[in-house]
Design an enzyme around this catalytic site. Structure first.
Site, PDB file in Angstrom:
ATOM      1  N   ALA A  86       0.841  -1.196   0.000  1.00  0.00           N
ATOM      2  CA  ALA A  86       0.000   0.000   0.000  1.00  0.00           C
ATOM      3  C   ALA A  86       0.873   1.242   0.000  1.00  0.00           C
ATOM      4  O   ALA A  86       2.045   1.210   0.391  1.00  0.00           O
ATOM      5  CB  ALA A  86      -0.926   0.005   1.228  1.00  0.00           C
ATOM      6  N   ASP A  87       0.275   2.327  -0.448  1.00  0.00           N
ATOM      7  CA  ASP A  87       0.948   3.626  -0.369  1.00  0.00           C
ATOM      8  C   ASP A  87      -0.097   4.688  -0.067  1.00  0.00           C
ATOM      9  O   ASP A  87      -1.218   4.640  -0.609  1.00  0.00           O
ATOM     10  CB  ASP A  87       1.679   3.963  -1.672  1.00  0.00           C
ATOM     11  CG  ASP A  87       2.589   5.167  -1.503  1.00  0.00           C
ATOM     12  OD1 ASP A  87       3.550   5.069  -0.718  1.00  0.00           O
ATOM     13  OD2 ASP A  87       2.333   6.216  -2.118  1.00  0.00           O
ATOM     14  N   THR A  88       0.266   5.617   0.802  1.00  0.00           N
ATOM     15  CA  THR A  88      -0.640   6.692   1.207  1.00  0.00           C
ATOM     16  C   THR A  88      -0.024   8.034   0.839  1.00  0.00           C
ATOM     17  O   THR A  88       1.150   8.275   1.113  1.00  0.00           O
ATOM     18  CB  THR A  88      -0.917   6.641   2.716  1.00  0.00           C
ATOM     19  OG1 THR A  88      -1.522   5.393   3.044  1.00  0.00           O
ATOM     20  CG2 THR A  88      -1.848   7.777   3.148  1.00  0.00           C
TER      21      THR A  88
END
EC number: 3.6.1.9
Length: 207
Positions: A86-88
């Site tokens: 994931a990446d935010t």
């Protein structure tokens, strides 16, 4: 070997993220998993390409994390399990606010976020049976007006560092959030609704 196994005898998933918040969220929903610490690529951390839209940036970086982790797993000859990455990204007026490099950078980010509405995009990628599937959570967050002393005290806490946009909604900065529209867990770094939908594709059902 750079791995930190969770204390469960039968992990069902690899989490390709060093984020303690993502690990905590998977633990919260009772999902046995193993945290992987995949060696980072050389150079700048997750640079945005020239002319790349912020929404495209977060999707690309999540996919690249999953691809790097899948390659590393193959090299280590580890057991085959579904892989989650994931990446935010915090986006203010189309501009990506990444992790602050120092105190001055954190102060500048928080000054820009003060009194403004920004977006938080979290892209989640599931690698399973040779394919990558993705989902994106988009939330809107409005910060109250922050005084100079608010920002200084927050930076003194050490919390802004290592976080996109220089804040963590699950910590002290929760008191700065006047309004949230979207996913609280998405703003934390792993939207559980979207994640659970992806995991079902791999036959993993959340209790």
């Amino acid at each position: 070997m750079p791995m930190a196994p969770v204390t469960d005898p039968a992990p069902r998933l690899y989490l390709a993220s060093a984020s303690p918040r993502r690990h905590e969220l998977l633990t919260q929903i009772g999902l046995p998993h193993t945290v992987l610490t995949v060696p980072a690529p050389p150079g700048e951390d997750e640079p945005q390409h020239p002319g790349e839209a912020a929404a495209d940036y977060v999707r690309r970086t999540a996919r690249e994390k999953a691809e790097r982790a899948a390659l590393w797993l193959a090299q280590q000859e580890l057991p085959i399990l579904p892989l989650l990455a994931a990446d935010t990204t915090v986006i203010l007026r189309g501009r990506v606010l990444g992790k602050p490099v120092d105190r001055a950078d954190a102060i500048a980010m928080l000054q820009r976020l003060s009194g403004a509405t920004h977006q938080v995009h979290t892209a989640v990628v599931l690698g399973y049976e040779g394919t990558l599937r993705e989902a994106v959570s988009i939330s809107e967050v409005r910060m109250r007006e922050l005084s100079a002393s608010d920002i200084e005290r927050y930076c003194d806490s050490g919390e802004p560092y290592g976080k996109a946009g220089a804040y963590g909604i699950q910590g002290l900065a929760g008191a700065f959030v006047a309004h949230l529209s979207g996913s609280y867990t998405g703003v934390m770094g792993l939207p559980l609704f979207e994640t659970a939908n992806l995991l079902r594709l791999a036959g993993i059902h959340i209790p």
